[in-house]
Design a protein around this motif. Sequence first.
Motif, PDB file in Angstrom:
ATOM      1  N   CYS A  59      38.381 -23.207  62.095  1.00 50.57           N
ATOM      2  CA  CYS A  59      39.884 -21.543  61.697  1.00 50.57           C
ATOM      3  C   CYS A  59      40.004 -21.001  63.120  1.00 50.57           C
ATOM      4  O   CYS A  59      40.901 -20.255  63.694  1.00 50.57           O
ATOM      5  CB  CYS A  59      39.383 -20.636  60.670  1.00 50.57           C
ATOM      6  SG  CYS A  59      39.994 -21.697  58.838  1.00 50.57           S
ATOM      7  N   LEU A  60      39.109 -20.288  63.515  1.00 53.27           N
ATOM      8  CA  LEU A  60      38.809 -19.612  64.782  1.00 53.27           C
ATOM      9  C   LEU A  60      39.302 -20.589  65.834  1.00 53.27           C
ATOM     10  O   LEU A  60      39.970 -20.180  67.214  1.00 53.27           O
ATOM     11  CB  LEU A  60      37.378 -19.826  65.500  1.00 53.27           C
ATOM     12  CG  LEU A  60      36.058 -18.804  63.938  1.00 53.27           C
ATOM     13  CD1 LEU A  60      35.193 -18.605  64.374  1.00 53.27           C
ATOM     14  CD2 LEU A  60      37.289 -17.391  64.235  1.00 53.27           C
ATOM     15  N   LYS A  61      39.266 -21.578  66.240  1.00 55.03           N
ATOM     16  CA  LYS A  61      39.719 -22.402  66.948  1.00 55.03           C
ATOM     17  C   LYS A  61      41.150 -22.405  67.024  1.00 55.03           C
ATOM     18  O   LYS A  61      41.837 -22.523  68.436  1.00 55.03           O
ATOM     19  CB  LYS A  61      39.385 -23.662  67.074  1.00 55.03           C
ATOM     20  CG  LYS A  61      37.912 -24.480  67.559  1.00 55.03           C
ATOM     21  CD  LYS A  61      37.841 -26.353  67.968  1.00 55.03           C
ATOM     22  CE  LYS A  61      36.560 -26.378  68.246  1.00 55.03           C
ATOM     23  NZ  LYS A  61      35.851 -28.039  68.216  1.00 55.03           N
ATOM     24  N   ALA A  62      41.984 -22.570  65.729  1.00 53.29           N
ATOM     25  CA  ALA A  62      43.321 -22.107  65.503  1.00 53.29           C
ATOM     26  C   ALA A  62      43.851 -21.093  65.925  1.00 53.29           C
ATOM     27  O   ALA A  62      44.752 -20.941  66.631  1.00 53.29           O
ATOM     28  CB  ALA A  62      43.764 -22.614  63.712  1.00 53.29           C
ATOM     29  N   MET A  63      42.931 -20.273  65.701  1.00 52.59           N
ATOM     30  CA  MET A  63      43.412 -18.038  65.635  1.00 52.59           C
ATOM     31  C   MET A  63      43.582 -18.398  67.760  1.00 52.59           C
ATOM     32  O   MET A  63      43.779 -17.613  67.882  1.00 52.59           O
ATOM     33  CB  MET A  63      41.799 -17.755  64.882  1.00 52.59           C
ATOM     34  CG  MET A  63      42.343 -17.720  63.333  1.00 52.59           C
ATOM     35  SD  MET A  63      41.012 -16.754  62.975  1.00 52.59           S
ATOM     36  CE  MET A  63      41.181 -15.234  63.566  1.00 52.59           C
ATOM     37  N   ALA A  64      42.353 -18.950  68.062  1.00 54.52           N
ATOM     38  CA  ALA A  64      42.396 -18.748  69.651  1.00 54.52           C
ATOM     39  C   ALA A  64      43.850 -19.656  70.929  1.00 54.52           C
ATOM     40  O   ALA A  64      44.331 -19.134  70.972  1.00 54.52           O
ATOM     41  CB  ALA A  64      41.091 -19.876  70.142  1.00 54.52           C
ATOM     42  N   LEU A  97      40.711 -13.771  59.098  1.00 54.58           N
ATOM     43  CA  LEU A  97      39.452 -12.478  59.543  1.00 54.58           C
ATOM     44  C   LEU A  97      38.738 -12.446  59.042  1.00 54.58           C
ATOM     45  O   LEU A  97      37.686 -12.065  58.621  1.00 54.58           O
ATOM     46  CB  LEU A  97      40.273 -11.302  60.072  1.00 54.58           C
ATOM     47  CG  LEU A  97      40.610 -11.725  61.170  1.00 54.58           C
ATOM     48  CD1 LEU A  97      41.563 -10.284  61.950  1.00 54.58           C
ATOM     49  CD2 LEU A  97      40.244 -12.268  62.216  1.00 54.58           C
ATOM     50  N   GLN A  98      38.662 -11.628  57.109  1.00 52.30           N
ATOM     51  CA  GLN A  98      38.025 -11.452  56.129  1.00 52.30           C
ATOM     52  C   GLN A  98      37.023 -12.574  55.093  1.00 52.30           C
ATOM     53  O   GLN A  98      35.963 -13.047  55.574  1.00 52.30           O
ATOM     54  CB  GLN A  98      38.686 -10.700  54.970  1.00 52.30           C
ATOM     55  CG  GLN A  98      39.435  -9.856  54.836  1.00 52.30           C
ATOM     56  CD  GLN A  98      39.946  -9.464  53.869  1.00 52.30           C
ATOM     57  OE1 GLN A  98      41.028  -7.989  53.730  1.00 52.30           O
ATOM     58  NE2 GLN A  98      39.947  -9.716  52.621  1.00 52.30           N
ATOM     59  N   THR A  99      37.510 -13.782  55.676  1.00 52.70           N
ATOM     60  CA  THR A  99      37.065 -15.176  55.398  1.00 52.70           C
ATOM     61  C   THR A  99      36.226 -15.613  56.670  1.00 52.70           C
ATOM     62  O   THR A  99      34.621 -15.731  55.821  1.00 52.70           O
ATOM     63  CB  THR A  99      38.046 -15.833  54.657  1.00 52.70           C
ATOM     64  OG1 THR A  99      39.206 -16.041  53.740  1.00 52.70           O
ATOM     65  CG2 THR A  99      36.854 -17.979  54.345  1.00 52.70           C
ATOM     66  N   VAL A 100      37.014 -15.627  57.451  1.00 47.79           N
ATOM     67  CA  VAL A 100      35.658 -15.993  58.736  1.00 47.79           C
ATOM     68  C   VAL A 100      34.937 -15.249  58.642  1.00 47.79           C
ATOM     69  O   VAL A 100      33.460 -14.941  58.609  1.00 47.79           O
ATOM     70  CB  VAL A 100      36.763 -16.085  60.160  1.00 47.79           C
ATOM     71  CG1 VAL A 100      35.298 -15.908  61.613  1.00 47.79           C
ATOM     72  CG2 VAL A 100      37.339 -17.063  59.983  1.00 47.79           C
ATOM     73  N   TYR A 101      34.848 -13.604  58.748  1.00 46.42           N
ATOM     74  CA  TYR A 101      34.494 -12.521  58.807  1.00 46.42           C
ATOM     75  C   TYR A 101      32.934 -13.127  57.752  1.00 46.42           C
ATOM     76  O   TYR A 101      31.927 -12.463  58.086  1.00 46.42           O
ATOM     77  CB  TYR A 101      34.507 -11.430  58.789  1.00 46.42           C
ATOM     78  CG  TYR A 101      32.733  -9.975  58.764  1.00 46.42           C
ATOM     79  CD1 TYR A 101      32.797  -9.124  59.892  1.00 46.42           C
ATOM     80  CD2 TYR A 101      33.167  -9.352  57.787  1.00 46.42           C
ATOM     81  CE1 TYR A 101      32.194  -8.397  60.130  1.00 46.42           C
ATOM     82  CE2 TYR A 101      31.894  -8.741  57.698  1.00 46.42           C
ATOM     83  CZ  TYR A 101      31.592  -7.821  58.723  1.00 46.42           C
ATOM     84  OH  TYR A 101      30.491  -7.042  58.615  1.00 46.42           O
ATOM     85  N   TYR A 121      32.619 -20.296  69.761  1.00 44.18           N
ATOM     86  CA  TYR A 121      33.722 -19.327  69.357  1.00 44.18           C
ATOM     87  C   TYR A 121      33.082 -18.493  67.787  1.00 44.18           C
ATOM     88  O   TYR A 121      33.438 -17.699  68.007  1.00 44.18           O
ATOM     89  CB  TYR A 121      34.759 -20.573  68.233  1.00 44.18           C
ATOM     90  CG  TYR A 121      35.808 -20.923  69.207  1.00 44.18           C
ATOM     91  CD1 TYR A 121      36.942 -20.520  69.657  1.00 44.18           C
ATOM     92  CD2 TYR A 121      35.248 -22.375  69.362  1.00 44.18           C
ATOM     93  CE1 TYR A 121      37.788 -21.496  70.528  1.00 44.18           C
ATOM     94  CE2 TYR A 121      36.019 -23.178  70.398  1.00 44.18           C
ATOM     95  CZ  TYR A 121      36.893 -22.610  70.680  1.00 44.18           C
ATOM     96  OH  TYR A 121      37.896 -23.522  71.860  1.00 44.18           O
ATOM     97  N   ALA A 122      32.266 -18.938  67.185  1.00 41.37           N
ATOM     98  CA  ALA A 122      30.990 -18.479  65.950  1.00 41.37           C
ATOM     99  C   ALA A 122      30.668 -17.217  66.528  1.00 41.37           C
ATOM    100  O   ALA A 122      30.559 -15.659  65.845  1.00 41.37           O
ATOM    101  CB  ALA A 122      30.506 -19.126  65.153  1.00 41.37           C
ATOM    102  N   GLU A 123      30.220 -17.488  67.688  1.00 39.44           N
ATOM    103  CA  GLU A 123      29.794 -17.008  68.486  1.00 39.44           C
ATOM    104  C   GLU A 123      30.510 -15.286  69.394  1.00 39.44           C
ATOM    105  O   GLU A 123      29.320 -14.173  69.049  1.00 39.44           O
ATOM    106  CB  GLU A 123      28.552 -17.141  69.925  1.00 39.44           C
ATOM    107  CG  GLU A 123      27.654 -16.290  70.027  1.00 39.44           C
ATOM    108  CD  GLU A 123      26.194 -17.000  70.775  1.00 39.44           C
ATOM    109  OE1 GLU A 123      25.004 -17.008  71.493  1.00 39.44           O
ATOM    110  OE2 GLU A 123      26.980 -17.896  71.900  1.00 39.44           O
ATOM    111  N   SER A 124      31.484 -15.648  69.870  1.00 39.72           N
ATOM    112  CA  SER A 124      32.756 -14.223  70.577  1.00 39.72           C
ATOM    113  C   SER A 124      32.388 -14.221  69.280  1.00 39.72           C
ATOM    114  O   SER A 124      32.923 -12.505  69.337  1.00 39.72           O
ATOM    115  CB  SER A 124      33.124 -15.344  71.328  1.00 39.72           C
ATOM    116  OG  SER A 124      33.860 -16.263  70.442  1.00 39.72           O
ATOM    117  N   PHE A 125      33.268 -14.748  68.063  1.00 41.67           N
ATOM    118  CA  PHE A 125      34.231 -13.915  66.955  1.00 41.67           C
ATOM    119  C   PHE A 125      32.962 -12.338  66.181  1.00 41.67           C
ATOM    120  O   PHE A 125      33.177 -11.701  66.477  1.00 41.67           O
ATOM    121  CB  PHE A 125      33.977 -14.629  65.854  1.00 41.67           C
ATOM    122  CG  PHE A 125      34.411 -14.543  64.558  1.00 41.67           C
ATOM    123  CD1 PHE A 125      36.072 -14.046  64.884  1.00 41.67           C
ATOM    124  CD2 PHE A 125      34.096 -13.528  63.922  1.00 41.67           C
ATOM    125  CE1 PHE A 125      36.848 -13.246  63.385  1.00 41.67           C
ATOM    126  CE2 PHE A 125      34.373 -12.585  62.831  1.00 41.67           C
ATOM    127  CZ  PHE A 125      35.590 -12.329  62.460  1.00 41.67           C
TER     128      PHE A 125
END
Length: 384
Positions: A59-64, A97-101, A121-125
Amino acid sequence: MYDLNDPHHPDYDTLTEDSMLSLLYSLGDTQCETNAFGMDISSPSYHYWLRDLIKVNKCLKAMARKPAFLDSERLIQSVFFGSDMVRLGSDPLLNMLQTVYTVIVTIFDPQEPMPYRPSPYAESFLWAFQQCAYLHEAGFQIPPTMTRENAEQAVMDLNNRLGAWYEYMTQPSFINQRGRNKRNGRDNCKRVHHLIDSLFACYSRLQVVRVDLSYSKDEGPWIDYETASYHREQLCGLFNTHGLFAHLLGFAWKLEWRPQKGFHYHFLFFFNGHQVRNDVMRASQIGQLWAQQITGGQGVYFSCNRKATNRYKFNACGEVAFNDIHKRKGLIKLASYLTKVDEYASMAVQGRTFQTSPAPRLPDGPRVGRPRQHPLPNFQPESI
């Protein structure tokens, strides 16, 4: 997130979810836990947490790839008609954002961290959103009601954090970190290439055996990294003592993780081609050793040598002579595949996910015996 009642789910059983939970509770010493979304699960929680982490990373990759921001005018909604209190309504980006967080903050909680390694991606999030008050309340409790002014501030804060995150991912430090796995894969490929060249400099004929060592569908989700690593160490410990490896010259292995298979290893063995003949039988014997003796019946294996001629365009299994250009090319392609760092395994474990045996020391002075009639082919590793 994962419906165990879905017949297409890899862990689907004829029992319903409620029946399975009742059965597990009746066992007394079995602890039922929840995954990242609070769903009761009947498999090890670390397996489901890792599944959640991998899905979140996608998901983070898709958002990026497609930066987007929240629209406060559309997002802010009155709690009920005429009320001065508002809340943030349902929105795909906000829900994401809520799910990823929730998943990332739980997995990488400094107080009780899980044994996983955050991707870039997770580290930067985490860097951008870990201290976000709105996501913390909405993710771990319920979406709060607030004044319109506070709602506008919350949306502005979220958008500022999104902007900082998008900007961070364009920086050289992030790009360098994101390319870590590719660089490691290139280094691994060079090591395998060097090992192969060194072996052919010492031996004119190799017997190449490739075996994939894993666990049964029922056992795979229950095998953690420590157990898989222990089994691999037990196997490698037999290289100097078991008769099956009497003529082993070198090896390489890579650890992978998949949601349906769990942890598994790809092993590449190089035997002395003048001493070992039947590669298919040798592959099966190694697989049976893993399945029966090493893992105590929990393991399964796949022999890549069986029907390798029909399976691979560039077959690198079986007997390979130093001047066999076709098979040497297959070996290099195999090395390129074997040495690509598995992204899932790199997140799942803190330890080693790839290893080769030391390359043999080249003999000093002129070669003993009849000179080779053909020069040694000069192949280069393919780019990864």
